[in-house]
Motif scaffolding. Structure first.
Motif, mmCIF file in Angstrom:
data_model
loop_
_atom_site.group_PDB
_atom_site.id
_atom_site.type_symbol
_atom_site.label_atom_id
_atom_site.label_comp_id
_atom_site.label_asym_id
_atom_site.label_seq_id
_atom_site.Cartn_x
_atom_site.Cartn_y
_atom_site.Cartn_z
ATOM 1 N N GLU A 196 0.608 -1.138 -0.139
ATOM 2 C CA GLU A 196 -0.714 0.101 -0.116
ATOM 3 C C GLU A 196 0.922 1.499 0.086
ATOM 4 O O GLU A 196 1.595 1.383 0.554
ATOM 5 N N PRO A 197 0.578 1.903 -0.883
ATOM 6 C CA PRO A 197 0.957 3.684 -1.113
ATOM 7 C C PRO A 197 0.991 4.211 0.342
ATOM 8 O O PRO A 197 -0.397 4.257 1.450
ATOM 9 N N VAL A 198 2.716 4.430 0.852
ATOM 10 C CA VAL A 198 2.512 5.486 2.114
ATOM 11 C C VAL A 198 1.628 7.115 1.960
ATOM 12 O O VAL A 198 1.775 7.244 1.081
ATOM 13 N N LYS A 199 0.632 7.257 3.121
ATOM 14 C CA LYS A 199 0.067 8.728 2.798
ATOM 15 C C LYS A 199 1.298 10.035 3.310
ATOM 16 O O LYS A 199 2.888 10.380 3.993
ATOM 17 N N CYS A 200 1.185 11.160 2.494
ATOM 18 C CA CYS A 200 2.340 11.642 2.722
ATOM 19 C C CYS A 200 1.917 13.401 4.250
ATOM 20 O O CYS A 200 0.498 12.533 4.520
ATOM 21 N N GLY A 201 2.478 13.505 4.464
ATOM 22 C CA GLY A 201 2.844 14.014 5.984
ATOM 23 C C GLY A 201 1.911 14.994 5.693
ATOM 24 O O GLY A 201 1.075 15.176 6.431
ATOM 25 N N PRO A 202 2.601 15.837 5.181
ATOM 26 C CA PRO A 202 2.063 17.329 4.695
ATOM 27 C C PRO A 202 0.425 17.439 5.343
ATOM 28 O O PRO A 202 -0.453 17.964 5.652
ATOM 29 N N CYS A 203 0.197 16.292 3.729
ATOM 30 C CA CYS A 203 -1.466 16.569 3.878
ATOM 31 C C CYS A 203 -1.740 15.639 4.471
ATOM 32 O O CYS A 203 -3.479 15.655 3.800
ATOM 33 N N ASN A 204 -1.970 14.861 4.887
ATOM 34 C CA ASN A 204 -2.725 13.068 5.328
ATOM 35 C C ASN A 204 -2.942 12.890 4.335
ATOM 36 O O ASN A 204 -3.971 11.998 4.325
ATOM 37 N N GLY A 205 -2.389 12.200 3.014
ATOM 38 C CA GLY A 205 -2.889 11.508 2.205
ATOM 39 C C GLY A 205 -3.931 12.319 1.160
ATOM 40 O O GLY A 205 -4.786 12.085 0.252
ATOM 41 N N THR A 206 -4.537 13.555 1.478
ATOM 42 C CA THR A 206 -5.585 14.391 0.911
ATOM 43 C C THR A 206 -5.506 14.288 -0.810
ATOM 44 O O THR A 206 -5.753 15.265 -1.734
ATOM 45 N N VAL B 135 -8.829 36.142 8.283
ATOM 46 C CA VAL B 135 -9.985 36.058 8.287
ATOM 47 C C VAL B 135 -10.745 34.787 7.362
ATOM 48 O O VAL B 135 -12.115 34.623 7.593
ATOM 49 N N GLY B 136 -9.815 33.795 6.707
ATOM 50 C CA GLY B 136 -9.936 32.320 6.584
ATOM 51 C C GLY B 136 -8.951 31.791 6.236
ATOM 52 O O GLY B 136 -7.852 31.962 6.468
ATOM 53 N N GLN B 137 -9.766 30.588 4.940
ATOM 54 C CA GLN B 137 -8.566 29.952 5.117
ATOM 55 C C GLN B 137 -8.559 29.227 3.406
ATOM 56 O O GLN B 137 -9.553 29.044 3.414
ATOM 57 N N GLN B 138 -7.174 29.472 2.627
ATOM 58 C CA GLN B 138 -7.999 28.989 0.658
ATOM 59 C C GLN B 138 -7.562 27.392 1.151
ATOM 60 O O GLN B 138 -5.734 26.847 1.299
ATOM 61 N N SER B 139 -7.327 26.856 -0.062
ATOM 62 C CA SER B 139 -6.507 24.983 -0.110
ATOM 63 C C SER B 139 -6.341 25.776 -1.104
ATOM 64 O O SER B 139 -6.384 26.368 -2.431
ATOM 65 N N GLY B 140 -4.864 24.504 -1.755
ATOM 66 C CA GLY B 140 -4.170 24.047 -2.714
ATOM 67 C C GLY B 140 -3.559 23.477 -2.493
ATOM 68 O O GLY B 140 -2.945 22.507 -1.573
ATOM 69 N N ILE B 141 -2.551 22.919 -3.442
ATOM 70 C CA ILE B 141 -2.692 21.594 -3.721
ATOM 71 C C ILE B 141 -0.744 21.167 -3.049
ATOM 72 O O ILE B 141 -0.262 22.176 -2.418
ATOM 73 N N CYS B 142 -0.600 20.288 -2.427
ATOM 74 C CA CYS B 142 0.485 20.248 -1.794
ATOM 75 C C CYS B 142 1.765 19.672 -2.236
ATOM 76 O O CYS B 142 1.489 18.891 -3.414
ATOM 77 N N LEU B 143 2.570 20.660 -1.710
ATOM 78 C CA LEU B 143 4.070 20.396 -2.873
ATOM 79 C C LEU B 143 4.834 19.829 -1.776
ATOM 80 O O LEU B 143 5.671 19.132 -3.028
ATOM 81 N N ALA B 144 4.545 18.631 -0.915
ATOM 82 C CA ALA B 144 5.038 17.923 -0.729
ATOM 83 C C ALA B 144 5.166 15.993 -1.926
ATOM 84 O O ALA B 144 5.890 15.740 -1.849
ATOM 85 N N CYS B 145 4.146 15.602 -1.560
ATOM 86 C CA CYS B 145 3.134 15.233 -2.854
ATOM 87 C C CYS B 145 2.837 15.537 -4.362
ATOM 88 O O CYS B 145 2.712 14.672 -5.054
ATOM 89 N N PHE B 146 2.734 16.663 -4.840
ATOM 90 C CA PHE B 146 2.375 17.291 -5.882
ATOM 91 C C PHE B 146 0.011 16.588 -5.950
ATOM 92 O O PHE B 146 0.135 16.625 -7.350
#
Length: 63
Positions: free
Chosen positions: A16-26, A42-53
């Motif tokens: 099984e692939p190991v989950k990425c640490g910073p994004c917990n596999g999302t 004031v809030g949050q915005q989401s972006g792609i994880c640069l550790a796993c692209f």
């Protein structure tokens, strides 16, 4: 005394692939959005994880 039964670890669990640490596999990470002169949050915005692209799988960092 009865013989002990030993179980070997399954090969399916090891492959099984190991989950990425910073994004917990999302594949996405959240960043705080700051506005104003005092830079209040004031809030949050989401972006792609640069550790796993964005794949969600951990990559080798040795290379």
């Amino acid at each position: 005394m009865a013989a002990r039964k030993t179980t070997k670890p399954s090969k399916a669990a090891a492959s099984e692939p190991v989950k990425c640490g910073p994004c917990n596999g999302t594949g996405e990470v959240a960043r705080a959005v700051r506005v104003g002169r005092k830079q209040r949050v004031v809030g949050q915005q989401s972006g792609i994880c640069l550790a796993c692209f964005g794949s969600g799988e951990a990559t080798d960092t040795d290379a």
